[in-house]
Design an enzyme around this catalytic site. Structure first.
Site, short mmCIF file in Angstrom:
data_model
loop_
_atom_site.label_atom_id
_atom_site.label_comp_id
_atom_site.label_asym_id
_atom_site.label_seq_id
_atom_site.Cartn_x
_atom_site.Cartn_y
_atom_site.Cartn_z
N ASP A 173 -7.96 -17.69 17.84
CA ASP A 173 -6.65 -18.35 17.89
C ASP A 173 -6.40 -19.23 16.65
O ASP A 173 -7.34 -19.79 16.08
CB ASP A 173 -6.58 -19.22 19.16
CG ASP A 173 -5.18 -19.69 19.44
OD1 ASP A 173 -4.21 -19.04 19.02
OD2 ASP A 173 -5.04 -20.74 20.11
N ASN A 175 -4.02 -18.21 14.07
CA ASN A 175 -3.53 -17.45 12.91
C ASN A 175 -2.13 -17.90 12.49
O ASN A 175 -1.83 -18.00 11.30
CB ASN A 175 -3.45 -15.95 13.26
CG ASN A 175 -4.80 -15.35 13.56
OD1 ASN A 175 -5.82 -15.97 13.33
ND2 ASN A 175 -4.80 -14.13 14.06
N TRP A 214 -2.14 -21.26 10.76
CA TRP A 214 -2.75 -21.09 9.43
C TRP A 214 -1.68 -20.61 8.44
O TRP A 214 -1.58 -21.11 7.33
CB TRP A 214 -3.90 -20.10 9.53
CG TRP A 214 -4.67 -19.87 8.27
CD1 TRP A 214 -5.82 -20.54 7.88
CD2 TRP A 214 -4.38 -18.92 7.23
NE1 TRP A 214 -6.24 -20.05 6.67
CE2 TRP A 214 -5.38 -19.06 6.24
CE3 TRP A 214 -3.38 -17.97 7.04
CZ2 TRP A 214 -5.41 -18.28 5.08
CZ3 TRP A 214 -3.40 -17.20 5.89
CH2 TRP A 214 -4.41 -17.36 4.92
N THR A 266 -2.31 -10.03 27.52
CA THR A 266 -1.20 -9.47 28.29
C THR A 266 0.05 -10.33 28.13
O THR A 266 1.16 -9.87 28.36
CB THR A 266 -1.57 -9.36 29.80
OG1 THR A 266 -2.19 -10.58 30.21
CG2 THR A 266 -2.52 -8.22 30.06
N ASN A 277 0.81 -11.84 25.18
CA ASN A 277 1.26 -11.82 23.77
C ASN A 277 2.46 -10.89 23.53
O ASN A 277 3.09 -10.95 22.48
CB ASN A 277 0.11 -11.48 22.82
CG ASN A 277 -0.91 -12.61 22.66
OD1 ASN A 277 -2.10 -12.36 22.46
ND2 ASN A 277 -0.47 -13.85 22.77
N ARG A 312 -13.59 -21.29 21.39
CA ARG A 312 -12.16 -21.24 21.10
C ARG A 312 -11.87 -22.14 19.90
O ARG A 312 -11.91 -23.36 20.00
CB ARG A 312 -11.30 -21.70 22.26
CG ARG A 312 -9.81 -21.65 21.86
CD ARG A 312 -8.85 -21.69 23.02
NE ARG A 312 -7.53 -21.25 22.57
CZ ARG A 312 -6.55 -20.84 23.34
NH1 ARG A 312 -6.74 -20.79 24.63
NH2 ARG A 312 -5.39 -20.47 22.84
N SER A 339 -6.55 -19.54 28.53
CA SER A 339 -5.48 -18.56 28.25
C SER A 339 -5.81 -17.16 28.79
O SER A 339 -5.66 -16.17 28.08
CB SER A 339 -5.19 -18.50 26.74
OG SER A 339 -4.78 -19.76 26.26
N GLU A 396 -20.87 -21.42 28.62
CA GLU A 396 -20.66 -22.71 27.94
C GLU A 396 -19.46 -22.53 27.03
O GLU A 396 -19.40 -21.59 26.24
CB GLU A 396 -21.90 -23.08 27.10
CG GLU A 396 -23.12 -23.36 27.92
CD GLU A 396 -22.95 -24.54 28.89
OE1 GLU A 396 -22.23 -25.49 28.55
OE2 GLU A 396 -23.54 -24.47 29.99
C1 IPE Z 1 -4.94 -16.46 23.22
O1 IPE Z 1 -4.19 -17.14 22.28
C2 IPE Z 1 -4.87 -14.97 22.98
C3 IPE Z 1 -5.52 -14.49 21.76
C4 IPE Z 1 -6.15 -15.22 20.90
C5 IPE Z 1 -5.45 -13.07 21.56
P1 IPE Z 1 -2.66 -17.52 22.55
O2 IPE Z 1 -2.18 -18.19 21.32
O3 IPE Z 1 -1.92 -16.36 23.04
O4 IPE Z 1 -2.80 -18.56 23.75
P2 IPE Z 1 -1.84 -19.77 24.18
O5 IPE Z 1 -0.46 -19.23 24.24
O6 IPE Z 1 -2.00 -20.83 23.14
O7 IPE Z 1 -2.37 -20.22 25.50
C1 IPE Z 2 -4.06 -15.75 17.63
O1 IPE Z 2 -3.36 -16.56 16.76
C2 IPE Z 2 -3.72 -14.30 17.47
C3 IPE Z 2 -3.02 -13.73 18.64
C4 IPE Z 2 -2.72 -14.36 19.74
C5 IPE Z 2 -2.62 -12.33 18.54
P1 IPE Z 2 -1.91 -17.11 17.13
O2 IPE Z 2 -0.90 -16.16 16.62
O3 IPE Z 2 -1.81 -17.44 18.57
O4 IPE Z 2 -1.87 -18.44 16.27
P2 IPE Z 2 -1.21 -19.81 16.68
O5 IPE Z 2 -1.83 -20.24 17.98
O6 IPE Z 2 0.27 -19.56 16.82
O7 IPE Z 2 -1.53 -20.74 15.56
MG MG Z 3 -2.23 -19.14 19.63
#
Ligand code: IPE
Ligand code: IPE
Ligand code: MG
Length: 237
Positions: free
Chosen positions: A18, A20, A23, A64, A66, A185, A193, A204
């Site tokens: 998580d 990206n 970043w 699911t 996303n 995480r 999530s 852990e």
């Molecule tokens: C969890 O991250 C799913 C993945 C990293 C693939 P999310 O960004 O979707 O989770 P939430 O929305 O912050 O809970």
């Molecule tokens: C995780 O990074 C990748 C996926 C959920 C596909 P995010 O896209 O959720 O990155 P943030 O949480 O918005 O920074």
């Molecule tokens: Mg995220």
């Protein structure tokens, strides 16, 4: 990397990749650029896990939930996955990574589904097994397993009394894979999530304040060192 070198790493590490999007935002880039950087980070960490001797690496790549994102972002993620799998199929013997996919793949494009099936069927018992969670949700997995068991009962192959935790395990996407000892995480969020709800009952959790594209082998060492400082009791004393 000195910390964990002397310590036996967990046999199964799971990571919620998580951060990206944040970043990319920090750099004024589109979210897809963050996912591309995240894919690089995954390559680096998968290689490092192999060096450490970690047997299973489970990564949350697409949940699911996303699908709620923009069409553009979803298409960008799917494109990166396709590229990664094509490359993985080409370099299978060099990378020595064996693939499994957790999730309901039927919602993916036929092309991506085929790449997943090819990657899985061409995988051998290589050094590391990567379990890619794609269109994965912990609740969805449990419902899917319950349905599969009920189906066997309806066909007269099993009776409800037979169901134990151990048997239920066999109906999950993760059948045959031991539970992760450590779930990491990054990104600073402190929630599950919908990741590995059943399998992480006694894992852990290590939450880290680093965005996934910035996650280095040193961060993994740090998480493993933290894991070794924990006292796992499993409900005992
Ligand atoms: C969890 O991250 C799913 C993945 C990293 C693939 P999310 O960004 O979707 O989770 P939430 O929305 O912050 O809970
Ligand atoms: C995780 O990074 C990748 C996926 C959920 C596909 P995010 O896209 O959720 O990155 P943030 O949480 O918005 O920074
Ligand atoms: Mg995220």
């Amino acid at each position: 990397m000195a910390n964990s070198e002397s310590l036996v790493p967990p046999q199964h590490i799971a990571i919620i990749m998580d951060g990206n999007g944040r970043w990319a935002k920090q750099r004024g880039l589109p979210r897809t650029a963050g996912h591309a950087a995240g894919a690089e980070s995954f390559r680096r960490i998968a290689n490092y896990c192999r060096t450490l001797g970690v047997k299973y690496l489970t990564v949350y790549a697409f949940s699911t939930e996303n699908w709620k994102r923009s069409q553009d972002e979803i298409a960008g993620i799917m494109r990166l996955l396709r590229r990664y799998l094509e490359e993985a199929l080409r370099d299978m013997e060099k990378n020595r990574v064996c693939f499994r996919f957790f999730g309901d793949l039927t919602r993916l494009s036929p092309q991506l589904q085929k790449l997943c099936l090819d990657a899985q069927s061409r995988s051998q018992d290589y050094d590391v097994q990567v379990n890619f969670c794609l269109n994965y949700g912990g609740r969805d997995e449990i419902v899917h397993a319950a349905r599969a068991f009920a189906d066997e009962v309806a066909q007269g192959k099993r009776s409800p009394e037979e169901l134990t935790e151990g048997l239920f395990d066999n109906f999950l996407y993760s059948a045959g894979v031991p539970d992760p000892e450590l779930v990491i995480r990054p990104s600073g969020e402190k929630r599950i999530s919908n990741f590995l709800l059943w399998q992480s009952a006694y894992s852990e959790y290590v939450f880290m304040n680093v965005l996934w594209p910035d996650f280095t082998p040193e961060h993994l060492d740090e998480a493993i060192a933290e894991y070794h400082r924990r006292n796992r009791r499993f409900g005992g004393t």
